[in-house]
Motif scaffolding. Sequence first.
Motif, PDB file in Angstrom:
ATOM      1  N   PHE A 152       0.843  -1.193   0.000  1.00 47.38           N
ATOM      2  CA  PHE A 152       0.000   0.000   0.000  1.00 47.38           C
ATOM      3  C   PHE A 152       0.880   1.244   0.000  1.00 47.38           C
ATOM      4  O   PHE A 152       1.988   1.235   0.550  1.00 47.38           O
ATOM      5  N   ARG A 161      -8.435   1.254   3.692  1.00 46.66           N
ATOM      6  CA  ARG A 161      -8.919   0.001   3.103  1.00 46.66           C
ATOM      7  C   ARG A 161      -9.507  -0.903   4.197  1.00 46.66           C
ATOM      8  O   ARG A 161     -10.579  -1.496   4.024  1.00 46.66           O
ATOM      9  N   GLU A 164     -12.985   0.088   5.794  1.00 46.27           N
ATOM     10  CA  GLU A 164     -14.193  -0.175   5.005  1.00 46.27           C
ATOM     11  C   GLU A 164     -14.981  -1.352   5.573  1.00 46.27           C
ATOM     12  O   GLU A 164     -16.184  -1.471   5.352  1.00 46.27           O
TER      13      GLU A 164
END
Length: 341
Positions: A152, A161, A164
């Motif tokens: 990332f 991420r 979420e």
Amino acid sequence: MKVNYLVRRALNMNYKAMWEKIGSIHEKTGRSRLSILRDMRRCAVKYGAGYMDYDLFEMYDLTPEQRDTYLTRGRNNDIVVKYNDKTRMDDFGDKIRFNARFEKFLHRDWVAVTGDNREEVLSFLSRHDTFMAKPARGSCGWGIEKLSTAGFPSPDALYDRLAEKAPLLELEEVIKQHPAVAAIYPGAINTVRMVTIRGKSGKVYLVTAMFRIGNGKFVDNFNSGGMVAPMDPATGTVTDRALDKQKNLYENHPATGTPIKGFTFPDWDRAVALVTEAAQVIPEVGYVGWDVCFTPDGPCLVEGNQFPGHDIYQLPVHTPDKIGIMPRFRAIEAEEARRGG
């Protein structure tokens, strides 16, 4: 077997799949489909065995006495109802709650992703370049990811991420398994499923143990590509070959060539002590399948299952005497009766 359980099973049954099983058994045995159906029905009523159990345990080739030794789905359900208070079972079904209650036995770093603890999660990410991300709910290894911060652009991007899936996600430090276990298959954390019953007397019984081994994936679950091999729960020794879902047998691991049958787990006595102590934490849930990992520093808990499966412990290839594990449960019941439990 409770009538309401049989009624629920009948109403929810996949009849197309049942007829396919009947057809497959007909091809193998030459028996008529009608006689197989009638025999399935007898096994359902008398032993709590659905058509899947009937096929999996090859009950069409068993005597009535042999059939009575198998832990079927219906019987397993009865044991769960007897020992597990459904109001406490979510302490096992939710991995975040499980980790909080059993943190003493985890021996690894972890954090819940709640959606409002950004700094706590970022701190965890700063300590671990690689980690496991697990759904708070789920089974069979589904939804588990092995992630790396290097994949990332920034820790903040990785957090976004992960967030979420909040609040249904938890992160864990990657377990370093014992080198003797890693030699069998290093690509997954290979665990032992240790099934315990905490009797009403307070005594904890180790019913059975199964070695679960990865094979091509980073999870060891039988239903997700892994393999299983039976063990002697008294010694921690693997007593037979490993079997995968496609019914392939392995005396040595296909990826490493390392022997499976005959392997004895290090620190087995400590593992038995671990699950015995863990089984006392929530006494209202007395029937649990513990997944235990073996590390250089000793055994640790991976998770606990409040509805232990029943199938992998008595597969035909591992039961040449055609005797299931139901006698072990009956022996526990008899000892509990003597104890007044």
